[in-house]
Design a protein around this motif. Structure first.
Motif, PDB file in Angstrom:
ATOM      1  N   ASP A   1      35.397  42.692  45.649  1.00 50.13           N
ATOM      2  CA  ASP A   1      36.383  41.848  45.673  1.00 50.13           C
ATOM      3  C   ASP A   1      36.561  41.051  47.091  1.00 50.13           C
TER       4      ASP A   1
ATOM      5  N   VAL B   1      44.534  34.697  48.310  1.00 52.45           N
ATOM      6  CA  VAL B   1      45.539  33.791  48.054  1.00 52.45           C
ATOM      7  C   VAL B   1      46.685  34.200  47.451  1.00 52.45           C
TER       8      VAL B   1
ATOM      9  N   TRP C   1      39.687  31.803  36.835  1.00 54.26           N
ATOM     10  CA  TRP C   1      40.329  31.010  38.169  1.00 54.26           C
ATOM     11  C   TRP C   1      40.418  29.776  38.102  1.00 54.26           C
ATOM     12  N   ASP C   2      41.808  29.360  38.198  1.00 56.98           N
ATOM     13  CA  ASP C   2      41.958  27.678  38.181  1.00 56.98           C
ATOM     14  C   ASP C   2      42.881  27.368  39.437  1.00 56.98           C
ATOM     15  N   GLN C   3      42.795  25.691  39.404  1.00 58.84           N
ATOM     16  CA  GLN C   3      43.727  25.460  40.777  1.00 58.84           C
ATOM     17  C   GLN C   3      45.256  25.173  40.501  1.00 58.84           C
TER      18      GLN C   3
ATOM     19  N   ARG D   1      42.404  43.343  43.908  1.00 57.61           N
ATOM     20  CA  ARG D   1      43.029  42.657  43.916  1.00 57.61           C
ATOM     21  C   ARG D   1      42.688  41.370  42.904  1.00 57.61           C
ATOM     22  N   ILE D   2      41.379  41.640  42.216  1.00 53.77           N
ATOM     23  CA  ILE D   2      40.973  40.748  40.890  1.00 53.77           C
ATOM     24  C   ILE D   2      40.855  41.495  39.601  1.00 53.77           C
TER      25      ILE D   2
ATOM     26  N   MET E   1      40.286  22.727  38.486  1.00 52.08           N
ATOM     27  CA  MET E   1      39.263  22.790  37.345  1.00 52.08           C
ATOM     28  C   MET E   1      38.947  24.383  37.261  1.00 52.08           C
ATOM     29  N   LEU E   2      39.002  24.925  35.893  1.00 54.86           N
ATOM     30  CA  LEU E   2      38.630  26.255  35.536  1.00 54.86           C
ATOM     31  C   LEU E   2      37.276  26.578  36.209  1.00 54.86           C
ATOM     32  N   THR E   3      36.961  27.667  37.003  1.00 54.14           N
ATOM     33  CA  THR E   3      35.781  27.633  37.577  1.00 54.14           C
ATOM     34  C   THR E   3      34.725  28.708  36.662  1.00 54.14           C
TER      35      THR E   3
ATOM     36  N   ASP F   1      37.541  29.944  47.974  1.00 53.86           N
ATOM     37  CA  ASP F   1      38.673  30.293  48.945  1.00 53.86           C
ATOM     38  C   ASP F   1      39.058  31.826  48.906  1.00 53.86           C
TER      39      ASP F   1
ATOM     40  N   GLY G   1      45.082  22.934  45.676  1.00 53.99           N
ATOM     41  CA  GLY G   1      43.712  23.129  45.086  1.00 53.99           C
ATOM     42  C   GLY G   1      43.255  24.418  45.344  1.00 53.99           C
ATOM     43  N   ALA G   2      43.968  25.541  45.909  1.00 51.29           N
ATOM     44  CA  ALA G   2      43.635  26.858  46.051  1.00 51.29           C
ATOM     45  C   ALA G   2      43.490  27.629  44.457  1.00 51.29           C
ATOM     46  N   HIS G   3      42.623  28.432  44.448  1.00 54.63           N
ATOM     47  CA  HIS G   3      42.141  28.996  43.247  1.00 54.63           C
ATOM     48  C   HIS G   3      43.160  30.419  43.075  1.00 54.63           C
TER      49      HIS G   3
ATOM     50  N   TYR H   1      44.321  33.264  39.765  1.00 52.38           N
ATOM     51  CA  TYR H   1      43.920  33.722  38.479  1.00 52.38           C
ATOM     52  C   TYR H   1      44.713  33.538  37.247  1.00 52.38           C
TER      53      TYR H   1
ATOM     54  N   ARG I   1      35.034  29.269  42.785  1.00 55.84           N
ATOM     55  CA  ARG I   1      35.923  29.549  43.512  1.00 55.84           C
ATOM     56  C   ARG I   1      35.234  30.468  45.000  1.00 55.84           C
TER      57      ARG I   1
ATOM     58  N   SER J   1      43.415  38.038  44.583  1.00 50.54           N
ATOM     59  CA  SER J   1      42.852  38.151  45.983  1.00 50.54           C
ATOM     60  C   SER J   1      43.508  37.513  47.155  1.00 50.54           C
TER      61      SER J   1
END
Lengths: 255, 216
Positions: A40, B199, B125-127, A74-75, A1-3, A254, B146-148, B150, A252, B197
């Motif tokens: 980040d 991942v 950010w999506d999975q 990195r974002i 799902m889009l966060t 993770d 399920g990892a997020h 971009y 997010r 990031s």
């Protein structure tokens, strides 16, 4: 799902972060890129650098900032403020910024939104709106020049026009709430979020963890922005996101 | 010797974050628009944002496209990112005049995301939902389903791909293929690992490990 996103914002003057910084482990706490790297690592979904340099003398500094950020972060990140024309926006994207944000320039010349979204893609164009409540009803006026000059333009109608012209997102700051730490202007945020088909970033007023969740749940925003509570270390980004997750908001975690 | 990766520059954007991310995870990186260097590269990355038709126009005219197809026929490790993922397909519908031919490395097409309720472009950010192929795919070693990651795009791979090459799907307006792997050397992803990031760095590190010269 889009966060839903959590975005720390840095006000940058002459290449240095202004507003208080409370990071002891930073080599140079005034360096916006060093600070953004911390965010980040802490799990920020993106960061915004807002150039508040009053004159255009230091544009080269901001372009340099954009290109250093591209190498270090990195974002995704946005550079806002100080744009006068489309070539300035192009230069910033070429330097590595993912998005640019325009406020006064867009209000002075709305055609700039159309041109920028055509040239850079809607996803790269944020229109920032500084809004202040008029009277007691649900009516707000858009301000320019860092909130100093009223324009007489209705903030909601302006948000709609920006979206029609191809803006990819609205960065909505409540001037009434900014700095109060009493929470976002929920009626304003919700009114704009319902009026436009593009994401809305709520800004101005965060002081408590609950406020972040309120901006998303009650304000119906897609992202929440804060500055001081992160800079002063009141909350870490992870703490905010864990709180939001506990309130049932997809975030997010993770990282 | 560090594994060497050539990033294909087709003059459509800033490649600094891709280059820096790859060197952060141990690669020696060269950015080039020289077809000769592309054809003889030991590993290739095709990044990119923007329009399919514009990019194909440039790749064809410059000779970079032919050089890339050449390199792929030698089975060198390849990673396509975002528009780079689209360009490696047979065709995309980004062109105003209809379908525009792609590089043809993978069978299938690209189509716009359509929705009356969800916002397009799909930004944020999506999975990644890893498929069975994805769970075996070396690119996703150590990455959980399920990892997020971009995303920022309005177009995505369509459903006419062979199931065998789909390593991950992401559900937004439709469950589009968000990562593909031909079972050998060719990998392509819809998201931006260089903006994703830790991942994302893990995924790039996994790619670097497949490159000749890598220690692992």
């Amino acid at each position: 799902m889009l966060t839903k996103r959590v975005i720390p914002c840095m006000d940058v003057k002459n290449g240095r972060v202004v507003k208080g910084i409370n990071f002891v482990d930073l080599r140079d706490a005034g360096d916006p890129v060093e600070l953004a790297k911390v965010y980040d690592r802490e799990g920020a979904d993106e960061v915004i650098f807002l150039d508040i340099t009053a004159t255009s003398d230091n544009r080269a500094t901001t372009i340099d900032l954009a290109s250093r950020a591209a190498a270090e972060l990195r974002i995704p990140y946005t550079v806002g403020g100080g744009f006068r024309d489309i070539s300035g926006a192009r230069t910033m994207i070429a330097a590595g910024a993912d998005k640019i944000s325009m406020c006064s320039a867009a209000l002075r010349n709305p055609e700039l939104i159309t041109l920028a979204s055509r040239a850079l893609g809607s996803q790269a164009v944020i229109v920032a709106i500084d809004a202040k409540r008029v009277g007691n009803g649900d009516k707000w006026e858009a301000y320019v020049a860092g909130g100093r000059i009223p324009t007489g333009v209705d903030a909601i109608a302006w948000a709609e026009e920006a979206a029609r012209r191809g803006a990819g997102e609205i960065l909505l700051t409540s001037m009434d709430c900014d700095g109060t730490q009493d929470g976002f202007d929920i009626p304003l945020t919700r009114t704009v979020a319902r009026a436009v088909p593009i994401p809305v970033i709520a800004s101005g007023g965060v002081g408590k963890l609950e406020h972040f969740a309120e901006g998303i749940i009650d304000g119906e925003a897609d992202a929440v922005l804060a500055a001081s509570v992160f800079h002063f270390g009141t909350f870490s980004i992870r703490q905010v996101k864990e709180y939001m997750a506990g309130e049932g908001i997809p975030v997010r975690l993770d990282f | 010797m560090a594994p060497r990766i050539v990033i294909i520059d087709y003059h459509k954007g800033n490649l600094l974050s891709v280059a820096r991310s790859l060197s952060d995870v141990g690669a020696e990186v060269e950015i080039t628009d020289d077809p000769g260097k592309i054809a003889s590269a030991g590993a290739l990355v095709l990044p990119g944002v923007g329009s399919f038709e514009d990019a194909m126009g440039f790749l064809n005219e410059s000779g970079e496209g032919a050089a890339l197809v050449d390199a792929l026929s030698r089975c060198v490790p390849f990673l396509g990112i975002c528009l780079g993922e689209h360009l490696i397909m047979e065709s995309g519908d980004e062109s105003e005049s209809g379908f525009c031919e792609g590089l043809g490395g993978v069978k299938g097409t690209v189509r716009r995301l359509e929705s009356s309720t969800l916002k397009v472009p799909h930004v944020g950010w999506d999975q990644l939902e890893l498929t069975e192929v994805g769970r075996r795919c070396p690119l996703f070693e150590g990455v959980s389903s399920g990892a997020h990651v971009y995303f920022t795009h309005s177009y995505a791979l369509s459903d006419d791909l062979n199931e065998d090459v789909i390593a991950a799907r992401t559900d937004y307006t439709r469950a589009f293929p968000s990562a593909i792997w031909n079972g050998e050397n060719l990998f392509a992803v819809q998201f931006h690992p260089e903006k994703s990031s830790t991942v994302g760095l893990r995924i790039l590190e996994n790619f670097v490990r497949l490159v000749p010269g890598s220690i692992a």
